[in-house]
Design a protein around this motif. Structure first.
Motif, mmCIF file in Angstrom:
data_model
loop_
_atom_site.group_PDB
_atom_site.id
_atom_site.type_symbol
_atom_site.label_atom_id
_atom_site.label_comp_id
_atom_site.label_asym_id
_atom_site.label_seq_id
_atom_site.Cartn_x
_atom_site.Cartn_y
_atom_site.Cartn_z
ATOM 1 N N ALA A 1 0.832 -1.202 0.000
ATOM 2 C CA ALA A 1 0.000 0.000 0.000
ATOM 3 C C ALA A 1 0.870 1.257 0.000
ATOM 4 C CB ALA A 1 -0.921 0.006 1.217
ATOM 5 N N ALA A 2 0.541 2.210 -0.863
ATOM 6 C CA ALA A 2 1.317 3.446 -0.956
ATOM 7 C C ALA A 2 1.303 4.217 0.353
ATOM 8 C CB ALA A 2 0.761 4.314 -2.090
ATOM 9 N N SER A 3 0.188 4.188 1.062
ATOM 10 C CA SER A 3 0.099 4.902 2.335
ATOM 11 C C SER A 3 1.040 4.288 3.368
ATOM 12 C CB SER A 3 -1.339 4.887 2.854
ATOM 13 O OG SER A 3 -1.850 3.551 2.874
ATOM 14 N N PHE A 4 1.177 2.959 3.362
ATOM 15 C CA PHE A 4 2.106 2.291 4.282
ATOM 16 C C PHE A 4 3.555 2.624 3.910
ATOM 17 C CE2 PHE A 4 4.934 -1.029 5.630
ATOM 18 C CZ PHE A 4 4.484 -1.392 6.886
ATOM 19 N N VAL A 5 3.896 2.443 2.645
ATOM 20 C CA VAL A 5 5.272 2.653 2.197
ATOM 21 C C VAL A 5 5.687 4.109 2.386
ATOM 22 C CG1 VAL A 5 6.802 2.567 0.191
ATOM 23 C CG2 VAL A 5 5.136 0.738 0.575
ATOM 24 N N GLY A 6 4.779 5.028 2.067
ATOM 25 C CA GLY A 6 5.110 6.448 2.162
ATOM 26 C C GLY A 6 5.334 6.926 3.572
ATOM 27 N N PHE A 7 4.831 6.195 4.565
ATOM 28 C CA PHE A 7 5.038 6.615 5.958
ATOM 29 C C PHE A 7 6.054 5.743 6.679
ATOM 30 C CE2 PHE A 7 4.156 6.733 10.505
ATOM 31 C CZ PHE A 7 4.136 8.103 10.738
ATOM 32 N N TRP A 8 5.803 4.443 6.752
ATOM 33 C CA TRP A 8 6.634 3.579 7.585
ATOM 34 C C TRP A 8 8.004 3.334 6.975
ATOM 35 C CZ3 TRP A 8 4.884 3.531 12.239
ATOM 36 C CH2 TRP A 8 3.516 3.630 12.461
ATOM 37 N N TYR A 9 8.087 3.228 5.657
ATOM 38 C CA TYR A 9 9.401 3.098 5.021
ATOM 39 C C TYR A 9 10.234 4.355 5.266
ATOM 40 C CZ TYR A 9 9.069 -1.229 2.267
ATOM 41 O OH TYR A 9 9.016 -2.545 1.864
ATOM 42 N N VAL A 10 9.599 5.512 5.076
ATOM 43 C CA VAL A 10 10.329 6.768 5.264
ATOM 44 C C VAL A 10 10.749 6.929 6.726
ATOM 45 C CG1 VAL A 10 10.165 9.283 5.110
ATOM 46 C CG2 VAL A 10 9.211 7.850 3.297
ATOM 47 N N LEU A 11 9.894 6.513 7.640
ATOM 48 C CA LEU A 11 10.270 6.559 9.055
ATOM 49 C C LEU A 11 11.513 5.706 9.309
ATOM 50 C CD1 LEU A 11 9.484 7.632 11.846
ATOM 51 C CD2 LEU A 11 8.084 5.580 12.166
ATOM 52 N N GLY A 12 11.575 4.534 8.680
ATOM 53 C CA GLY A 12 12.757 3.695 8.816
ATOM 54 C C GLY A 12 14.003 4.359 8.243
ATOM 55 N N MET A 13 13.858 5.115 7.150
ATOM 56 C CA MET A 13 14.997 5.820 6.565
ATOM 57 C C MET A 13 15.465 6.979 7.448
ATOM 58 S SD MET A 13 13.717 6.081 2.599
ATOM 59 C CE MET A 13 12.750 4.752 1.886
ATOM 60 N N LEU A 14 14.551 7.573 8.196
ATOM 61 C CA LEU A 14 14.918 8.717 9.027
ATOM 62 C C LEU A 14 15.761 8.320 10.238
ATOM 63 C CD1 LEU A 14 11.633 10.828 8.950
ATOM 64 C CD2 LEU A 14 13.758 11.217 7.692
ATOM 65 N N VAL A 15 15.683 7.052 10.641
ATOM 66 C CA VAL A 15 16.514 6.608 11.778
ATOM 67 C C VAL A 15 18.005 6.682 11.433
ATOM 68 C CG1 VAL A 15 17.042 4.695 13.329
ATOM 69 C CG2 VAL A 15 14.664 5.176 12.716
ATOM 70 N N PRO A 16 18.478 6.068 10.323
ATOM 71 C CA PRO A 16 19.891 6.246 9.968
ATOM 72 C C PRO A 16 20.233 7.684 9.585
ATOM 73 C CG PRO A 16 18.740 5.039 8.239
ATOM 74 C CD PRO A 16 17.812 5.109 9.411
ATOM 75 N N THR A 17 19.239 8.458 9.121
ATOM 76 C CA THR A 17 19.489 9.874 8.849
ATOM 77 C C THR A 17 19.897 10.590 10.138
ATOM 78 O OG1 THR A 17 17.864 9.861 7.060
ATOM 79 C CG2 THR A 17 18.496 12.000 7.942
ATOM 80 N N ALA A 18 19.164 10.315 11.220
ATOM 81 C CA ALA A 18 19.504 10.923 12.510
ATOM 82 C C ALA A 18 20.851 10.418 13.018
ATOM 83 C CB ALA A 18 18.401 10.619 13.531
ATOM 84 N N ILE A 19 21.120 9.130 12.836
ATOM 85 C CA ILE A 19 22.413 8.578 13.261
ATOM 86 C C ILE A 19 23.548 9.223 12.469
ATOM 87 C CG2 ILE A 19 23.829 6.489 13.341
ATOM 88 C CD1 ILE A 19 21.225 4.897 13.757
ATOM 89 N N GLY A 20 23.361 9.361 11.163
ATOM 90 C CA GLY A 20 24.385 9.993 10.330
ATOM 91 C C GLY A 20 24.628 11.433 10.710
ATOM 92 N N ALA A 21 23.544 12.178 11.026
ATOM 93 C CA ALA A 21 23.704 13.563 11.440
ATOM 94 C C ALA A 21 24.475 13.672 12.749
ATOM 95 C CB ALA A 21 22.318 14.217 11.589
ATOM 96 N N ALA A 22 24.238 12.716 13.655
ATOM 97 C CA ALA A 22 24.967 12.718 14.921
ATOM 98 C C ALA A 22 26.435 12.361 14.748
ATOM 99 C CB ALA A 22 24.295 11.764 15.905
ATOM 100 N N LEU A 23 26.715 11.417 13.834
ATOM 101 C CA LEU A 23 28.087 10.974 13.638
ATOM 102 C C LEU A 23 28.898 11.876 12.725
ATOM 103 C CD1 LEU A 23 27.588 7.113 13.136
ATOM 104 C CD2 LEU A 23 28.434 8.293 15.172
ATOM 105 N N GLY A 24 28.211 12.632 11.851
ATOM 106 C CA GLY A 24 28.903 13.426 10.846
ATOM 107 C C GLY A 24 30.028 14.308 11.369
ATOM 108 N N PRO A 25 29.776 15.166 12.375
ATOM 109 C CA PRO A 25 30.839 16.042 12.850
ATOM 110 C C PRO A 25 32.056 15.298 13.406
ATOM 111 C CG PRO A 25 28.700 16.833 13.573
ATOM 112 C CD PRO A 25 28.471 15.480 12.980
ATOM 113 N N ARG A 26 31.869 14.096 13.904
ATOM 114 C CA ARG A 26 32.999 13.335 14.456
ATOM 115 C C ARG A 26 33.709 12.502 13.379
ATOM 116 N NH1 ARG A 26 30.463 10.829 20.094
ATOM 117 N NH2 ARG A 26 29.826 12.828 21.003
ATOM 118 N N VAL A 27 32.909 11.834 12.558
ATOM 119 C CA VAL A 27 33.487 10.885 11.603
ATOM 120 C C VAL A 27 34.033 11.576 10.366
ATOM 121 C CG1 VAL A 27 32.920 8.905 10.126
ATOM 122 C CG2 VAL A 27 31.964 9.048 12.429
#
Length: 215
Positions: free
Chosen positions: A186-212
């Motif tokens: 379902a597009a409604s599922f993919v458009g929300f829950w998939y993107v939410l899953g992508m935002l987790v490594p986005t936050a991790i990358g933003a936290a690690l960026g200045p150090r790494v």
């Protein structure tokens, strides 16, 4: 030729991009491939390929999902590339990232609106909403390590933003790998829950960026 003349010639001449070291592109491709293969191996060990994947692949909704995730992969990779090139134009990057999201959200909203009231909750929540974002985030970790390693070899200046772009690229690639297992279409599922899953490594990358990525 005098040194001053050489400097003046280089300054006034056309822009010349620095040539990468011999074999740099092959090493970069190898590093990224290793990250993706690590994600595929992790998916195979934890989840396995969907038994009815061949049947799902015959449905238009499956290819809409794959196409959406693939577009996010390309947009995120382009953003990561430009953020590692000082002076590269970045003004169009928000639109590049937002366009596939807006299209998928519009499609999801249209499908929800046209669906019977009793089916709307199922179309949004699906059967795997509790595990989907966590699994995508987990599968993204080998890819995130590979992308950050590639970025360290370049010259990012906005380290937190570059780290966030690396995380989103890793999350999008991991979501593409997850499509081999996920039963949700379902597009409604993919458009929300998939993107939410992508935002987790986005936050991790933003936290690690200045150090790494500091250089």
């Amino acid at each position: 030729m005098k040194t001053d003349d050489l400097i003046a010639m280089l300054a006034s001449g056309p822009d010349v991009a620095a040539a990468p070291p011999p074999g740099a592109r092959w090493r970069a491709a190898g590093t990224l491939s290793a990250g993706v293969l690590g994600s595929v191996a992790l998916m195979a060990m934890l989840l396995g390929v969907r038994p009815n994947l061949e049947q799902l692949a015959r449905l238009p909704d499956f290819w809409i999902k794959v196409g959406f995730v693939a577009c996010l992969c390309l947009a995120a990779w382009q953003a990561s590339r430009r953020l590692c090139m000082p002076g590269a134009p970045t003004r169009a990057l928000p639109l590049l990232l937002a366009l596939p999201l807006l299209l998928m959200w519009a499609l999801g909203a249209l499908i929800l609106q046209e669906a019977p009231a009793g089916q709307r909750a199922e179309l949004f929540w699906g059967a795997t909403w509790r595990s989907c974002p966590l699994l995508i985030a987990t599968l993204s970790l080998p890819i995130l390590a590979a992308v950050l390693r590639l970025m360290r070899q370049l010259a990012p200046t906005r380290l937190r933003l570059a780290g966030a772009a690396a995380g989103f690229a890793a999350g999008a690639l991991a979501a593409l790998v997850y499509c081999l297992h996920c039963p949700e279409l379902a597009a409604s599922f993919v458009g929300f829950w998939y993107v939410l899953g992508m935002l987790v490594p986005t936050a991790i990358g933003a936290a690690l960026g200045p150090r790494v990525l500091a250089w």
